[in-house]
Design a protein around this motif. Structure first.
Motif, short mmCIF file in Angstrom:
data_model
loop_
_atom_site.label_atom_id
_atom_site.label_comp_id
_atom_site.label_asym_id
_atom_site.label_seq_id
_atom_site.Cartn_x
_atom_site.Cartn_y
_atom_site.Cartn_z
N ALA A 41 -19.82 -28.38 -27.66
CA ALA A 41 -20.93 -27.50 -27.31
C ALA A 41 -20.46 -26.07 -27.02
O ALA A 41 -21.27 -25.18 -26.87
CB ALA A 41 -21.68 -28.07 -26.11
N GLY A 42 -19.14 -25.88 -26.94
CA GLY A 42 -18.59 -24.53 -26.82
C GLY A 42 -18.32 -24.05 -25.41
O GLY A 42 -17.88 -22.92 -25.23
N SER A 43 -18.55 -24.84 -24.41
CA SER A 43 -18.25 -24.42 -23.04
C SER A 43 -16.75 -24.49 -22.79
O SER A 43 -16.02 -25.22 -23.45
CB SER A 43 -18.96 -25.34 -22.04
N ARG A 44 -16.31 -23.74 -21.81
CA ARG A 44 -14.92 -23.79 -21.37
C ARG A 44 -14.83 -24.94 -20.38
O ARG A 44 -15.59 -25.00 -19.42
CB ARG A 44 -14.57 -22.48 -20.69
N ALA B 147 -11.76 -37.83 -20.30
CA ALA B 147 -11.62 -37.68 -21.74
C ALA B 147 -12.96 -37.85 -22.45
O ALA B 147 -13.27 -37.11 -23.39
CB ALA B 147 -10.60 -38.69 -22.28
N LEU B 148 -13.75 -38.80 -22.01
CA LEU B 148 -15.07 -39.04 -22.60
C LEU B 148 -15.98 -37.82 -22.41
O LEU B 148 -16.64 -37.37 -23.35
CB LEU B 148 -15.70 -40.28 -21.97
N LEU B 149 -15.99 -37.27 -21.21
CA LEU B 149 -16.82 -36.10 -20.94
C LEU B 149 -16.31 -34.87 -21.70
O LEU B 149 -17.10 -34.09 -22.22
CB LEU B 149 -16.88 -35.83 -19.44
N THR B 150 -15.00 -34.72 -21.79
CA THR B 150 -14.43 -33.61 -22.54
C THR B 150 -14.81 -33.72 -24.02
O THR B 150 -15.19 -32.72 -24.64
CB THR B 150 -12.90 -33.57 -22.38
N ALA B 151 -14.75 -34.91 -24.56
CA ALA B 151 -15.12 -35.12 -25.97
C ALA B 151 -16.60 -34.84 -26.19
O ALA B 151 -16.99 -34.28 -27.22
CB ALA B 151 -14.78 -36.54 -26.40
N ALA B 152 -17.44 -35.20 -25.23
CA ALA B 152 -18.88 -34.99 -25.38
C ALA B 152 -19.27 -33.53 -25.20
O ALA B 152 -20.14 -33.02 -25.91
CB ALA B 152 -19.63 -35.85 -24.35
N ILE C 264 -25.87 -38.01 -11.65
CA ILE C 264 -25.75 -38.70 -12.93
C ILE C 264 -25.26 -40.11 -12.61
O ILE C 264 -24.21 -40.27 -11.97
CB ILE C 264 -24.78 -37.99 -13.87
N ALA C 265 -26.03 -41.10 -13.03
CA ALA C 265 -25.67 -42.49 -12.76
C ALA C 265 -24.59 -42.95 -13.73
O ALA C 265 -24.64 -42.66 -14.92
CB ALA C 265 -26.90 -43.38 -12.89
N LYS C 266 -23.60 -43.65 -13.17
CA LYS C 266 -22.57 -44.30 -13.98
C LYS C 266 -22.94 -45.76 -14.11
O LYS C 266 -23.41 -46.33 -13.13
CB LYS C 266 -21.20 -44.20 -13.29
N PRO C 267 -22.72 -46.39 -15.23
CA PRO C 267 -22.21 -45.79 -16.46
C PRO C 267 -23.26 -44.90 -17.10
O PRO C 267 -24.46 -45.07 -16.88
CB PRO C 267 -21.89 -46.99 -17.33
N PHE C 268 -22.81 -43.96 -17.91
CA PHE C 268 -23.71 -43.02 -18.57
C PHE C 268 -23.41 -42.99 -20.06
O PHE C 268 -22.34 -43.41 -20.50
CB PHE C 268 -23.55 -41.62 -17.98
N LEU C 269 -24.36 -42.50 -20.81
CA LEU C 269 -24.15 -42.25 -22.23
C LEU C 269 -23.71 -40.79 -22.36
O LEU C 269 -24.36 -39.89 -21.81
CB LEU C 269 -25.43 -42.48 -23.02
N PRO C 270 -22.63 -40.52 -23.08
CA PRO C 270 -22.15 -39.14 -23.22
C PRO C 270 -23.22 -38.18 -23.73
O PRO C 270 -23.30 -37.04 -23.25
CB PRO C 270 -20.99 -39.26 -24.21
N LEU C 271 -24.05 -38.62 -24.65
CA LEU C 271 -25.11 -37.75 -25.18
C LEU C 271 -26.11 -37.38 -24.09
O LEU C 271 -26.60 -36.25 -24.03
CB LEU C 271 -25.82 -38.42 -26.36
N ASP C 272 -26.41 -38.32 -23.19
CA ASP C 272 -27.32 -38.02 -22.08
C ASP C 272 -26.71 -36.97 -21.14
O ASP C 272 -27.42 -36.08 -20.66
CB ASP C 272 -27.64 -39.29 -21.29
N VAL C 273 -25.42 -37.07 -20.89
CA VAL C 273 -24.75 -36.08 -20.03
C VAL C 273 -24.76 -34.72 -20.72
O VAL C 273 -25.05 -33.70 -20.09
CB VAL C 273 -23.31 -36.52 -19.68
N LEU C 274 -24.47 -34.69 -22.01
CA LEU C 274 -24.50 -33.44 -22.76
C LEU C 274 -25.87 -32.79 -22.66
O LEU C 274 -25.98 -31.59 -22.36
CB LEU C 274 -24.13 -33.68 -24.23
#
Length: 143
Positions: free
Chosen positions: A45-48, A36-41, A118-128
């Motif tokens: 951005a418009g990706s499927r 859910a966190l990754l989907t929200a982040a 990608i190291a966990k925990p991560f910041l959603p903005l960093d993953v984006l």
């Protein structure tokens, strides 16, 4: 953005549709909160976006949806992320694969053909930002 539609790829696979011609990203994690966190982040951005909750469902979704990039948790039920990555990389046109793990030192990304970690925990903005950079590089290479 249209409402998510339900796909069937084993356990708990869901598709959120984006705009035509956009990149497809497969998000694979057994924790619903992380998905859910990754989907929200990534959604704005418009990706499927396609989700899967275990390794088997990830492979089914990948074969069906042909993602451009896969965010793949290492510690998955049914089939671990390293094995899923190795299977994905046997495709003649494999997706980019970014492994997600809390134990970066314990994972050899190169052994399964992963394109990064990608190291966990991560910041959603960093993953984006990382996903956007990887997809931009992919688009540039394809042009």
């Amino acid at each position: 953005m249209p409402a998510p539609e339900t796909g069937r790829a084993g356990t708990d696979a869901r598709v959120a549709t984006g705009k035509a011609g956009m990149h497809t990203i497969l998000i694979v994690d057994d924790e619903p909160v992380v998905r859910a966190l990754l989907t929200a982040a990534l959604g704005p951005a418009g990706s499927r976006l396609v989700e899967a909750a275990d390794g088997s469902a990830a492979l089914e979704a990948a074969w069906r949806e042909r993602p451009d990039l896969v965010l793949l948790d290492v510690g998955l039920p049914k089939l671990n992320g390293v094995d899923v990555c190795a299977a994905l990389k046997t495709n003649p046109q494999p997706p980019l694969v970014l492994l997600m793990t809390g134990n970066v030192d314990g994972v050899d990304a190169g052994a399964c053909g992963a394109d990064g970690i990608i190291a966990k925990p991560f910041l959603p903005l960093d993953v984006l930002r990382r996903v956007q950079a990887e997809l931009a590089a992919l688009s540039t290479a394809a042009a």
